[in-house]
Scaffold this active site. Structure first.
Site, PDB file in Angstrom:
ATOM      1  CG  ASP A  46      -0.937   5.343  -1.552  1.00 42.04           C
ATOM      2  OD1 ASP A  46      -0.501   4.315  -1.499  1.00 42.04           O
ATOM      3  OD2 ASP A  46      -2.120   5.342  -2.009  1.00 42.04           O
ATOM      4  CB  SER A  47       2.554   2.472   1.816  1.00 40.12           C
ATOM      5  OG  SER A  47       3.765   2.623   1.259  1.00 40.12           O
ATOM      6  CG  ASP A  85       1.098   5.131  -5.115  1.00 39.64           C
ATOM      7  OD1 ASP A  85       0.385   4.854  -6.082  1.00 39.64           O
ATOM      8  OD2 ASP A  85       1.097   4.333  -3.998  1.00 39.64           O
ATOM      9  CE  LYS A 115       1.945   2.009  -6.665  1.00 40.48           C
ATOM     10  NZ  LYS A 115       0.851   1.917  -6.064  1.00 40.48           N
ATOM     11  CD  GLU A 117      -4.275   1.687  -4.766  1.00 45.30           C
ATOM     12  OE1 GLU A 117      -5.124   1.470  -4.466  1.00 45.30           O
ATOM     13  OE2 GLU A 117      -3.236   1.939  -3.889  1.00 45.30           O
ATOM     14  CD  GLU A 184      -0.764  -4.496  -2.705  1.00 40.39           C
ATOM     15  OE1 GLU A 184      -0.613  -3.249  -3.497  1.00 40.39           O
ATOM     16  OE2 GLU A 184      -0.816  -4.358  -1.500  1.00 40.39           O
TER      17      GLU A 184
HETATM   18  O1  KIV Z   1       2.175   2.592  -1.541  1.00 41.45           O
HETATM   19  C1  KIV Z   1       2.989   1.745  -1.774  1.00 41.45           C
HETATM   20  O2  KIV Z   1       4.047   1.733  -1.229  1.00 41.45           O
HETATM   21  C2  KIV Z   1       2.822   0.679  -2.883  1.00 41.45           C
HETATM   22  C3  KIV Z   1       3.691  -0.244  -3.176  1.00 41.45           C
HETATM   23  C4  KIV Z   1       3.056  -1.489  -3.540  1.00 41.45           C
HETATM   24  C5  KIV Z   1       5.015  -0.016  -4.085  1.00 41.45           C
HETATM   25  O3  KIV Z   1       1.797   1.054  -3.575  1.00 41.45           O
END
Ligand code: KIV
Length: 284
Positions: A46-47, A85, A115, A117, A184
């Site tokens: 989600d970056s 994500d 993924k 968080e 992270e």
């Molecule tokens: O959003 C992102 O790019 C991440 C990386 C750590 C994989 O969460």
């Protein structure tokens, strides 16, 4: 490499001590390039909200946006293990929404894992998604989606108490069904312990060399990120400089009428220009 990498391949890599290289990328063209390398995993992070859309945090990434870019990455890299994500508010509201959204990544985007968080508050979500047959990567340590609570990112597990807490959290994630961990910003000494204690692949970002694998975002690797980068980010090229030079050269050639030249233009079939002139005679 034509066959698709699966979780079984990643587990074998962990068992055999072969490190896993992962990249966070967001589009078809970059994914095509990644698919031609030895990188085994792509995480569509989600970056993208920051890198692609220019927001100052990951929070504005929406499900529709993340599904669209994950599907694009899958089209570009059919062979790579693909992790999607789950964006802010896609899994926090209810388990039902978490399941529906995780399912979208599998059915609409071709992801192999989602993924999340996670803190201990999300163990029920990890369990529900995993019980539904969807592989989950639990993202612990620095969690960018919680920026409004922390105000800034700083290394985690830097004291013995914090480290013990993180180790316990990692174990709880795996007990809840996480098939992989992303850690992270964790102190390197602690990452090594997490990695040796957990039977699932542990991917690190800014967490030292002891993890089973590493992930960096593609723009950092390529040197496309302008402005401050985190301490752990390493650039393997300076594509920002080369890209600006290429755009500038293009603008210069347009200005000087050097582009497009004959080679880069379409032309009429032989004899047709003369026929056209005949046709237009007296009409202009
Ligand atoms: O959003 C992102 O790019 C991440 C990386 C750590 C994989 O969460």
């Amino acid at each position: 490499m034509n066959t698709r990498i699966t979780i079984a391949n990643l587990l074998a890599a962990k068992r055999e001590g072969r490190k896993i290289a992962a990249i966070s990328c967001y589009d078809y063209s970059t994914a095509r390039l990644v698919s031609q390398t030895d990188v085994q995993m792509i995480i569509v992070g989600d970056s993208a909200a920051q890198v692609v859309l220019g927001f100052d945090s990951t929070l504005p990434a929406t499900m529709d946006f993340m599904v669209a870019i994950t599907a694009a990455v899958r089209r570009g890299a059919p062979n790579v293990f693909l992790v999607a994500d789950m964006p802010f508010l896609s899994y926090q509201i209810s388990r039902a929404e978490a399941l529906r959204n995780a399912g979208r990544f599998m059915t609409e985007a071709g992801a192999q894992m989602v993924k999340i968080e996670a803190t201990s508050a999300h163990l029920d979500v990890i369990k529900a998604v995993s019980d539904a047959g969807i592989a989950v990567m639990a993202h612990i340590g620095i969690r960018p989606q919680s920026i409004s609570k922390t105000g800034r990112f700083k290394a985690e597990a830097t004291t013995a108490e914090m480290a013990a807490e993180l180790l316990s959290l990692a174990e709880q994630m795996i007990a809840a069904g996480a098939g992989s961990l992303l850690i992270e910003g964790i102190a390197a000494e602690v990452s090594e312990i997490v990695t040796s204690r957990c039977e699932v692949p542990v991917i690190g970002i800014g967490s030292g060399p002891g993890c089973d694998g590493q992930v960096l975002i593609a723009p950092d690797i390529l040197g496309l990120t302008q402005g401050p980068c985190p301490k752990f980010a390493k650039s393997y090229d300076n594509m920002a400089k080369r890209t600006v030079e290429a755009f500038d050269t293009y603008a210069l050639e347009v200005g000087k009428q050097q582009y497009p030249d004959a080679e880069h233009s379409y032309h009429m079939k032989t004899g047709e220009f003369e026929r056209l002139q005949e046709l237009l005679k007296g009409k202009l």
